[in-house]
Design an enzyme around this catalytic site. Structure first.
Site, PDB file in Angstrom:
ATOM      1  N   LYS A  70      -3.236  47.072 -32.291  1.00 22.47           N
ATOM      2  CA  LYS A  70      -3.745  48.210 -32.381  1.00 22.47           C
ATOM      3  C   LYS A  70      -3.220  49.248 -31.268  1.00 22.47           C
ATOM      4  CE  LYS A  70      -7.769  48.999 -34.306  1.00 22.47           C
ATOM      5  NZ  LYS A  70      -9.283  48.715 -34.907  1.00 22.47           N
ATOM      6  N   ARG A 160     -18.730  47.532 -15.802  1.00 20.63           N
ATOM      7  CA  ARG A 160     -19.042  49.207 -15.395  1.00 20.63           C
ATOM      8  C   ARG A 160     -17.876  49.928 -15.502  1.00 20.63           C
ATOM      9  NH1 ARG A 160     -22.992  52.864 -13.938  1.00 20.63           N
ATOM     10  NH2 ARG A 160     -22.198  54.302 -12.393  1.00 20.63           N
TER      11      ARG A 160
END
Length: 276
Positions: A70, A160
């Site tokens: 993708k 994060r």
């Protein structure tokens, strides 16, 4: 492509046996009496460009693209749509008659259409959204939520740095939140979305405190195996409106099928049954 040639389409991936796309597209081809074919294609990464370049000459009008191609397909395509660029991935190819390859992404369309269908009373402007995960699916979800008018998005991810990177891509409406704080950004959200594979059959559980869930929150999970994940079960027990992930898979396929075969298909119970 000559006018009397039967249009071909398919899905490209590695592996490809897991894909539900052939079942869905063949159901639609049969339902609408469309003269066309849709086939799964196992294509190794090193063969991707040569295969895709050959497809228009073989009578293909387009294709779906799944893992792991993708992102890399965007380097091969002659044109990439703005939304595919924003999402950092493409899942739909359109082959023009001159052989030009256009890469698009319909995941955001599939997500937001499924959300509105499953939670018709949800108002995008009613409050913030909390999104779990910062992968390609997350980007599609965030883009569609911003376009719908959601005022604030809290993005939380086990890594994060990835959440911060995605947040920076989309600007001030998206804030990165530490994964350990995920449970604290649920209670005042109007929408909670899981875009990770956590909770999928064979994967680890989604270990996020869910005691902040209550009626008035819409909860949706992109995982559809199982159809009712632990997140959706907990949300249902808390009185939330729940939307499963199968509808996104169905709705994201609509634009491609319409473009390739000239018939806009309907997403209904028969289509759901076709891929279950």
């Amino acid at each position: 492509m000559t006018e009397n040639r039967i249009p071909l389409a398919g899905v490209i991936g590695c592996p490809i046996a897991h894909s539900k796309s052939p079942q869905l597209h063949r159901h639609w081809l049969k339902t609408y009496g469309v003269d066309g074919h849709y086939m799964p294609m196992h294509v190794e990464p090193e063969d991707l460009e040569s295969v895709v370049r050959m497809m228009p000459r073989m009578g293909f009008v387009g294709a779906n693209v799944t893992i792991p191609h993708k992102q890399s397909i965007m380097e091969i395509a002659d044109k990439v749509t703005d939304r595919a660029k924003l999402m950092g991935a493409a899942n739909t190819l359109i082959f023009h008659e001159d052989g030009a390859i256009v890469a698009d992404n319909t995941d955001g369309y599939g997500f937001i259409t499924n959300l509105h269908e499953g939670a018709p009373d949800w108002d995008a402007k009613s409050g913030p959204a909390t999104v779990f995960g910062a992968g390609g699916a997350s980007r599609a979800v965030i883009a569609s939520l911003i376009e719908a008018g959601v005022p604030e998005i809290r993005l939380t991810n086990r890594t994060r740095s990835r959440a911060k990177e995605v947040a920076q891509t989309f600007g001030s409406k998206v804030t990165a939140v530490d994964w350990v704080e995920a449970g604290n950004v649920i209670e005042d959200a109007s929408l909670v979305v899981n875009t990770t594979s956590l909770g999928m059959t064979g994967q680890r559980r989604l270990r996020v405190p869910l005691d902040g869930l209550h009626s008035g929150i819409v909860v949706t999970d992109l995982v559809y195996n199982p159809l009712k994940t632990e997140l959706l079960q907990a949300a249902e027990e808390a009185g939330c409106t729940v939307v499963d992930g199968l509808g996104m898979l169905l709705h994201q396929a609509v634009p491609g099928f319409e473009r390739w075969f000239g018939q806009r298909p309907e997403v209904n119970s028969a289509a759901r049954d076709a891929i279950l």
